[in-house]
Design a protein around this motif. Structure first.
Motif, PDB file in Angstrom:
ATOM      1  N   GLU A   1      19.160  -3.369   1.913  1.00  0.00           N
ATOM      2  CA  GLU A   1      18.171  -4.440   1.980  1.00  0.00           C
ATOM      3  C   GLU A   1      18.259  -5.151   3.326  1.00  0.00           C
ATOM      4  O   GLU A   1      19.350  -5.399   3.846  1.00  0.00           O
ATOM      5  N   THR A   2      17.103  -5.487   3.912  1.00  0.00           N
ATOM      6  CA  THR A   2      17.049  -6.195   5.187  1.00  0.00           C
ATOM      7  C   THR A   2      16.727  -7.668   4.954  1.00  0.00           C
ATOM      8  O   THR A   2      16.531  -8.106   3.820  1.00  0.00           O
ATOM      9  N   VAL A   3      16.640  -8.416   6.032  1.00  0.00           N
ATOM     10  CA  VAL A   3      16.324  -9.850   5.922  1.00  0.00           C
ATOM     11  C   VAL A   3      14.821 -10.089   5.959  1.00  0.00           C
ATOM     12  O   VAL A   3      14.370 -11.218   5.804  1.00  0.00           O
ATOM     13  N   HIS A   4      14.038  -9.027   6.170  1.00  0.00           N
ATOM     14  CA  HIS A   4      12.593  -9.178   6.299  1.00  0.00           C
ATOM     15  C   HIS A   4      11.919  -9.157   4.928  1.00  0.00           C
ATOM     16  O   HIS A   4      12.255  -8.341   4.067  1.00  0.00           O
ATOM     17  N   GLY A   5      10.968 -10.053   4.733  1.00  0.00           N
ATOM     18  CA  GLY A   5      10.189 -10.059   3.510  1.00  0.00           C
ATOM     19  C   GLY A   5       8.892  -9.280   3.694  1.00  0.00           C
ATOM     20  O   GLY A   5       8.572  -8.800   4.776  1.00  0.00           O
ATOM     21  N   PHE A   6       8.143  -9.151   2.625  1.00  0.00           N
ATOM     22  CA  PHE A   6       6.838  -8.486   2.701  1.00  0.00           C
ATOM     23  C   PHE A   6       5.958  -9.021   1.574  1.00  0.00           C
ATOM     24  O   PHE A   6       6.448  -9.625   0.614  1.00  0.00           O
ATOM     25  N   ARG A   7       4.683  -8.761   1.707  1.00  0.00           N
ATOM     26  CA  ARG A   7       3.729  -9.140   0.675  1.00  0.00           C
ATOM     27  C   ARG A   7       2.919  -7.916   0.297  1.00  0.00           C
ATOM     28  O   ARG A   7       2.256  -7.320   1.149  1.00  0.00           O
ATOM     29  N   PRO A   8       2.964  -7.493  -0.971  1.00  0.00           N
ATOM     30  CA  PRO A   8       2.182  -6.320  -1.370  1.00  0.00           C
ATOM     31  C   PRO A   8       0.691  -6.617  -1.330  1.00  0.00           C
ATOM     32  O   PRO A   8       0.287  -7.781  -1.335  1.00  0.00           O
ATOM     33  N   PRO A   9      -0.147  -5.593  -1.278  1.00  0.00           N
ATOM     34  CA  PRO A   9      -1.598  -5.817  -1.261  1.00  0.00           C
ATOM     35  C   PRO A   9      -2.062  -6.585  -2.493  1.00  0.00           C
ATOM     36  O   PRO A   9      -1.537  -6.393  -3.598  1.00  0.00           O
ATOM     37  N   ASP A  10      -3.027  -7.455  -2.319  1.00  0.00           N
ATOM     38  CA  ASP A  10      -3.588  -8.202  -3.440  1.00  0.00           C
ATOM     39  C   ASP A  10      -4.224  -7.240  -4.441  1.00  0.00           C
ATOM     40  O   ASP A  10      -4.918  -6.294  -4.059  1.00  0.00           O
ATOM     41  N   GLY A  11      -3.988  -7.480  -5.711  1.00  0.00           N
ATOM     42  CA  GLY A  11      -4.581  -6.656  -6.753  1.00  0.00           C
ATOM     43  C   GLY A  11      -4.030  -5.247  -6.817  1.00  0.00           C
ATOM     44  O   GLY A  11      -4.699  -4.341  -7.335  1.00  0.00           O
ATOM     45  N   LEU A  12      -2.825  -5.044  -6.318  1.00  0.00           N
ATOM     46  CA  LEU A  12      -2.233  -3.703  -6.303  1.00  0.00           C
ATOM     47  C   LEU A  12      -2.049  -3.164  -7.721  1.00  0.00           C
ATOM     48  O   LEU A  12      -1.481  -3.832  -8.579  1.00  0.00           O
ATOM     49  N   ASP A  13      -2.559  -1.955  -7.962  1.00  0.00           N
ATOM     50  CA  ASP A  13      -2.310  -1.224  -9.200  1.00  0.00           C
ATOM     51  C   ASP A  13      -1.353  -0.096  -8.839  1.00  0.00           C
ATOM     52  O   ASP A  13      -1.771   0.928  -8.294  1.00  0.00           O
ATOM     53  N   PRO A  14      -0.047  -0.253  -9.100  1.00  0.00           N
ATOM     54  CA  PRO A  14       0.924   0.736  -8.631  1.00  0.00           C
ATOM     55  C   PRO A  14       0.648   2.149  -9.108  1.00  0.00           C
ATOM     56  O   PRO A  14       0.787   3.111  -8.342  1.00  0.00           O
ATOM     57  N   VAL A  15       0.257   2.301 -10.381  1.00  0.00           N
ATOM     58  CA  VAL A  15       0.029   3.644 -10.916  1.00  0.00           C
ATOM     59  C   VAL A  15      -1.165   4.298 -10.227  1.00  0.00           C
ATOM     60  O   VAL A  15      -1.110   5.454  -9.802  1.00  0.00           O
ATOM     61  N   ALA A  16      -2.269   3.555 -10.102  1.00  0.00           N
ATOM     62  CA  ALA A  16      -3.461   4.107  -9.453  1.00  0.00           C
ATOM     63  C   ALA A  16      -3.186   4.420  -7.987  1.00  0.00           C
ATOM     64  O   ALA A  16      -3.616   5.458  -7.469  1.00  0.00           O
ATOM     65  N   ALA A  17      -2.460   3.525  -7.299  1.00  0.00           N
ATOM     66  CA  ALA A  17      -2.146   3.760  -5.888  1.00  0.00           C
ATOM     67  C   ALA A  17      -1.243   4.978  -5.729  1.00  0.00           C
ATOM     68  O   ALA A  17      -1.394   5.760  -4.787  1.00  0.00           O
ATOM     69  N   LEU A  18      -0.308   5.150  -6.642  1.00  0.00           N
ATOM     70  CA  LEU A  18       0.569   6.325  -6.585  1.00  0.00           C
ATOM     71  C   LEU A  18      -0.238   7.606  -6.758  1.00  0.00           C
ATOM     72  O   LEU A  18      -0.084   8.563  -5.990  1.00  0.00           O
ATOM     73  N   GLU A  19      -1.114   7.629  -7.761  1.00  0.00           N
ATOM     74  CA  GLU A  19      -1.933   8.812  -8.007  1.00  0.00           C
ATOM     75  C   GLU A  19      -2.781   9.150  -6.777  1.00  0.00           C
ATOM     76  O   GLU A  19      -2.933  10.323  -6.421  1.00  0.00           O
ATOM     77  N   GLU A  20      -3.297   8.122  -6.127  1.00  0.00           N
ATOM     78  CA  GLU A  20      -4.179   8.334  -4.984  1.00  0.00           C
ATOM     79  C   GLU A  20      -3.421   8.876  -3.778  1.00  0.00           C
ATOM     80  O   GLU A  20      -3.963   9.647  -2.984  1.00  0.00           O
ATOM     81  N   ASN A  21      -2.132   8.497  -3.647  1.00  0.00           N
ATOM     82  CA  ASN A  21      -1.390   8.829  -2.436  1.00  0.00           C
ATOM     83  C   ASN A  21      -0.379   9.953  -2.594  1.00  0.00           C
ATOM     84  O   ASN A  21       0.260  10.340  -1.612  1.00  0.00           O
ATOM     85  N   LEU A  22      -0.243  10.500  -3.799  1.00  0.00           N
ATOM     86  CA  LEU A  22       0.737  11.567  -3.992  1.00  0.00           C
ATOM     87  C   LEU A  22       0.420  12.789  -3.138  1.00  0.00           C
ATOM     88  O   LEU A  22       1.323  13.494  -2.686  1.00  0.00           O
ATOM     89  N   GLY A  23      -0.854  13.058  -2.932  1.00  0.00           N
ATOM     90  CA  GLY A  23      -1.223  14.248  -2.173  1.00  0.00           C
ATOM     91  C   GLY A  23      -1.483  13.999  -0.708  1.00  0.00           C
ATOM     92  O   GLY A  23      -2.091  14.831  -0.039  1.00  0.00           O
ATOM     93  N   ALA A  24      -1.015  12.864  -0.190  1.00  0.00           N
ATOM     94  CA  ALA A  24      -1.266  12.536   1.221  1.00  0.00           C
ATOM     95  C   ALA A  24       0.048  12.318   1.960  1.00  0.00           C
ATOM     96  O   ALA A  24       1.051  11.937   1.373  1.00  0.00           O
TER      97      ALA A  24
END
Length: 318
Positions: free
Chosen positions: A211-234
């Motif tokens: 773990e680093t000291v840097h934070g992050f903010r995920p995209p608004d309205g992120l649907d992890p399952v849908a995003a995973l399905e969309e990006n598995l082949g890329a």
């Protein structure tokens, strides 16, 4: 809810409902207990007589809730809940039938903590059920998974050491948006600062997490399952472009998300994606699609399909 439960068991169940659903109405509590609203109020009264503070508020937004500082009894399972838990564990971790397995030891502790009647049924199910391991499943290490989940919850960037399926090793800083379980495999959905893009990594191939000291903010309205399905082949090393003469609507049910994105193409459709394993793409994924196709790219996938075609042709005598 089983009708044979004693008043004491129903009162404890009522307290569990109040803990899980603060603000529950008398009607909702009655439905959860399988009794009338009058009986539900009686169980609330039993809890109050036992010294458990149950607060109530009138009006359309009113309901019951436990008072502050309430000490709850140990978790209690009904027989259906206990059996469903054992079934879920064995389904996801067949090795849990072995008491020496890490999950098996945890399951043994849960079974020993159950009331005698419920525990007896759960132990019998665990002893006599047989589970065949899923050859496609790949379970990651507990420490790595825990570190990624903790970093995701804390919104902390991490540096991971990764080994690809081909054996290539590298490190990268990523924003761990989510850990997603899909068909027996665990994936890290993240933004890779090394690639400057969204990436999906197999958690079982992550060798270390820092773990680093840097934070992050995920995209608004992120649907992890849908995003995973969309990006598995890329984002993989080898391009894939496959043209089908059949309509997109007919081909789509046969195309798995890791294969890429299916788009209209003339009177048919085209599959555009990438892969880290052209041989698997050619030998396992494409043959499962029951439509004629042409592999237009990339060269590694074309070579893998040509190799498979030659091997199959050589299997035919004469």
């Amino acid at each position: 809810m089983p009708t044979e439960l004693s008043p004491t068991a129903r009162a404890l169940r009522a307290m569990e409902v109040l803990r899980q659903r603060p603000g529950v109405t008398a009607g909702e509590l009655a439905a959860a207990l399988g009794v009338t609203e009058r009986a539900a109020r009686r169980y609330v009264g039993i809890l109050r007589e036992a010294g458990i503070p149950v607060e109530s508020a009138r009006g359309p937004y009113g309901g019951y809730r436990l008072g502050r500082g309430t000490r709850l009894p140990p978790v209690a399972f009904t027989e259906p809940e206990a059996l469903a838990l054992v079934m879920a564990v064995l389904d996801g971790q067949p090795a849990a039938t072995d008491a020496d397995d890490l999950v098996g030891t945890a399951l043994s502790k849960v079974i020993r903590a159950l009331p005698e009647g419920v525990g007896r049924q759960a132990a019998a199910l665990r002893e006599h059920a047989s589970a065949a391991p899923d050859r496609y499943a790949a379970r990651p290490g507990v420490a790595v998974t825990s570190a990624l989940v903790a970093a995701s919850a804390a919104r902390r960037r991490v540096r991971i050491a990764y080994r690809s399926g081909s054996g290539t090793e590298w490190e990268a800083e990523v924003d761990p948006w989510a850990v997603v379980v899909r068909y027996g495999r665990w994936y890290l959905l993240c933004h890779s600062h090394r690639a400057g893009a969204i990436r999906t990594y197999r958690v079982d191939r992550v060798r270390a997490v820092h773990e680093t000291v840097h934070g992050f903010r995920p995209p608004d309205g992120l649907d992890p399952v849908a995003a995973l399905e969309e990006n598995l082949g890329a984002g993989w090393a080898y391009a894939a472009r496959v043209v089908f003469d059949a309509p997109l609507a007919e081909v789509a049910p046969w195309v798995r998300p890791p294969m890429g994105r299916l788009e209209p193409h003339g009177e048919g459709c085209v599959l555009v994606g990438s892969t880290g394993n052209p041989a698997m793409y050619a030998q396992e994924w494409l043959p499962a699609v029951p439509f004629a196709f042409r592999v237009e790219g990339g060269p590694e996938l074309r070579a893998a399909v040509a190799s498979l075609a030659a091997r199959l042709a050589a299997a035919l005598p004469g």
